[in-house]
Design an enzyme around this catalytic site. Structure first.
Site, PDB file in Angstrom:
ATOM      1  N   LYS A 149      41.992  51.188  39.652  1.00  0.00           N
ATOM      2  CA  LYS A 149      40.551  51.190  39.967  1.00  0.00           C
ATOM      3  C   LYS A 149      40.402  50.658  41.373  1.00  0.00           C
ATOM      4  O   LYS A 149      41.042  49.661  41.726  1.00  0.00           O
ATOM      5  CB  LYS A 149      39.837  50.310  38.953  1.00  0.00           C
ATOM      6  CG  LYS A 149      38.478  49.756  39.354  1.00  0.00           C
ATOM      7  CD  LYS A 149      37.788  49.144  38.151  1.00  0.00           C
ATOM      8  CE  LYS A 149      37.135  47.815  38.485  1.00  0.00           C
ATOM      9  NZ  LYS A 149      36.483  47.208  37.297  1.00  0.00           N
ATOM     10  N   ASP A 176      34.670  51.454  41.217  1.00  0.00           N
ATOM     11  CA  ASP A 176      33.682  50.480  40.741  1.00  0.00           C
ATOM     12  C   ASP A 176      32.814  50.032  41.910  1.00  0.00           C
ATOM     13  O   ASP A 176      33.330  49.486  42.887  1.00  0.00           O
ATOM     14  CB  ASP A 176      34.400  49.274  40.110  1.00  0.00           C
ATOM     15  CG  ASP A 176      33.445  48.283  39.458  1.00  0.00           C
ATOM     16  OD1 ASP A 176      32.220  48.510  39.474  1.00  0.00           O
ATOM     17  OD2 ASP A 176      33.944  47.266  38.916  1.00  0.00           O
ATOM     18  N   GLU A 201      32.125  53.428  37.906  1.00  0.00           N
ATOM     19  CA  GLU A 201      31.611  52.231  37.233  1.00  0.00           C
ATOM     20  C   GLU A 201      30.431  51.620  37.985  1.00  0.00           C
ATOM     21  O   GLU A 201      30.511  51.383  39.183  1.00  0.00           O
ATOM     22  CB  GLU A 201      32.764  51.217  37.120  1.00  0.00           C
ATOM     23  CG  GLU A 201      32.430  49.945  36.379  1.00  0.00           C
ATOM     24  CD  GLU A 201      33.664  49.028  36.233  1.00  0.00           C
ATOM     25  OE1 GLU A 201      34.802  49.503  36.474  1.00  0.00           O
ATOM     26  OE2 GLU A 201      33.480  47.850  35.891  1.00  0.00           O
ATOM     27  N   ASP A 226      28.904  48.539  33.421  1.00  0.00           N
ATOM     28  CA  ASP A 226      29.484  47.203  33.293  1.00  0.00           C
ATOM     29  C   ASP A 226      28.295  46.232  33.272  1.00  0.00           C
ATOM     30  O   ASP A 226      27.757  45.901  32.199  1.00  0.00           O
ATOM     31  CB  ASP A 226      30.450  46.946  34.466  1.00  0.00           C
ATOM     32  CG  ASP A 226      31.011  45.523  34.556  1.00  0.00           C
ATOM     33  OD1 ASP A 226      30.565  44.655  33.802  1.00  0.00           O
ATOM     34  OD2 ASP A 226      31.890  45.259  35.405  1.00  0.00           O
ATOM     35  N   LYS A 250      33.075  43.374  28.426  1.00  0.00           N
ATOM     36  CA  LYS A 250      33.555  42.046  28.825  1.00  0.00           C
ATOM     37  C   LYS A 250      32.890  41.060  27.886  1.00  0.00           C
ATOM     38  O   LYS A 250      31.653  40.997  27.830  1.00  0.00           O
ATOM     39  CB  LYS A 250      33.140  41.721  30.267  1.00  0.00           C
ATOM     40  CG  LYS A 250      33.819  42.551  31.335  1.00  0.00           C
ATOM     41  CD  LYS A 250      33.291  42.197  32.722  1.00  0.00           C
ATOM     42  CE  LYS A 250      33.972  43.071  33.779  1.00  0.00           C
ATOM     43  NZ  LYS A 250      33.327  42.926  35.088  1.00  0.00           N
TER      44      LYS A 250
END
Ligand code: OSB
Ligand code: MG
Length: 359
Positions: A149, A176, A201, A226, A250
């Site tokens: 990533k 991301d 992301e 996220d 997460k």
């Protein structure tokens, strides 16, 4: 704790990490947890400072000396505290470690995870130059990471991602943005759609779930949320609004492992693949992430890299290493399955606050 190399995202550059660790003693056992906030409020509004404040002044007074059966019970105790998920999650992690140690079972087993090793990748920060980024990615690919990533921000996006793609035509690659764009940037991001990325992301702001829906309609590459998904309710909104096709889980952001498992289950019911995100954790948080990622709907590789990608010295005695098949083995000992290296912990400790229940 000094990072082995600086980590730069669209919100800033970190050269070391301040960590708030939690230790709970109960019934002769010790449980460990980690609050994953950073020193600065760049990823979200929490910081190590707010973590210490919310823990000391609110969470700990609510739970100290109380009879807490499990994670759901803990969530009920702290339900009057709005937000501050990273702080709550650190305590919930320590409770899980205690539950595992008391029952003699690893967290993987308590969660119902089947995998003994989980597929992982590496998250590469923004480098000072594009060739420097390609060199950094090459280094990680050579180490055996099969999924990479890269962090992007306005001005360092299509060119960076294209350069990595040109060098590695087959690599499982994703980007991301950490909320660095708005819908006005669609045209500049559009070339990303031709790079065969696994996902894009969190391109837009944390509270822009609906705008992510509008963006996803214009991209064939899956959008992954996220920062936007801070609770099981938000996961439901994202699913119902078709704001994304993948969710990064997460436990910190969601307020605890119990909430992360709920999001995992909800996504599984809705055929929404998930993967485990990372927050540059110490070995304590890394063990927790590995146990979580052993659940079946974690079908994409997690941001759970080997210990030596983050720190040359960690606070756990165990170090996590990359297996040749780009996996990391899930700890098998009771609870988190880690032990704390007291000397290392002592050498890093800047501040320690203890609370004792009245008996
Ligand atoms: O957005 O995933 C993120 C690190 C700090 C804050 C936010 C993020 C990250 C990472 C690091 O990408 C992932 C890791 O721990 O390896
Ligand atoms: Mg992210």
């Amino acid at each position: 704790m000094p990072l082995v190399s600086p980590f730069e995202t669209s919100f800033g550059r970190e050269t070391d990490r301040e960590c708030v660790l939690v230790e709970i003693q109960s019934e002769g056992l010790t449980g460990y947890g980690e609050c994953v906030a950073s020193r600065d409020p760049g990823y979200n509004y929490e910081t190590t400072g707010t973590n210490l404040h919310i823990l000391s002044d609110f969470i700990i007074p609510l739970v100290l000396g109380k009879d807490i059966k499990d994670a759901a019970d803990f969530q009920a105790f702290v339900s009057g505290i709005r937000g501050h998920h990273l702080a709550k999650a650190g305590v919930e992690m320590a409770i899980w470690d205690l539950l595992g140690k008391r029952s003699g079972k690893p967290l993987r087993e308590l969660f119902g995870g089947k995998r003994e090793k989980v597929e992982v990748g590496v998250s590469v920060g923004i480098q000072s130059t594009t060739p420097g980024l390609v060199r950094s990615v090459t280094d990680y690919v050579d180490q055996g990471y099969a999924r990479v990533k890269i962090k992007i921000k306005p001005g360092r996006d299509v060119e960076d991602a294209s350069a990595v793609r040109r060098e590695f035509p087959k690599l499982r690659l994703q980007v991301d943005a950490n909320s660095a764009y708005t819908l006005d940037d669609v045209n500049r991001l559009k070339p990303m759609d031709a790079l065969d990325l696994l996902l894009i992301e969190q391109p837009l702001f944390e509270d822009d779930i609906w705008d992510h829906h509008k963006l996803q309609e214009q991209f064939k590459t899956p959008i992954c949320l996220d920062e936007s998904v801070v609770s099981p309710r938000h996961a439901r909104y994202a699913i119902e609004m078709k704001a994304c096709r993948i969710i990064n889980i997460k436990a910190g952001r969601l307020g605890g492992l119990s909430q992360a498992i709920m999001v995992h289950d909800l996504c599984a019911e809705n055929q929404m693949p998930v993967w485990c995100g990372g927050m540059l954790e110490t070995g304590i948080g890394r063990a927790s992430n590995l146990a979580l990622a052993s659940l079946p709907n974690f079908v994409l590789p997690g941001d759970i890299s080997a210990s030596d990608r983050y720190y040359s010295r960690d606070v756990t005695n165990e170090t996590f290493t990359l297996n040749p098949d780009s996996t990391i083995t899930v700890p098998n000992g009771p609870g988190l399955g880690i032990t704390v290296n007291d000397d290392a912990l002592k050498s890093f400790t800047m501040n320690k606050v203890s609370f004792v229940a009245n008996s």
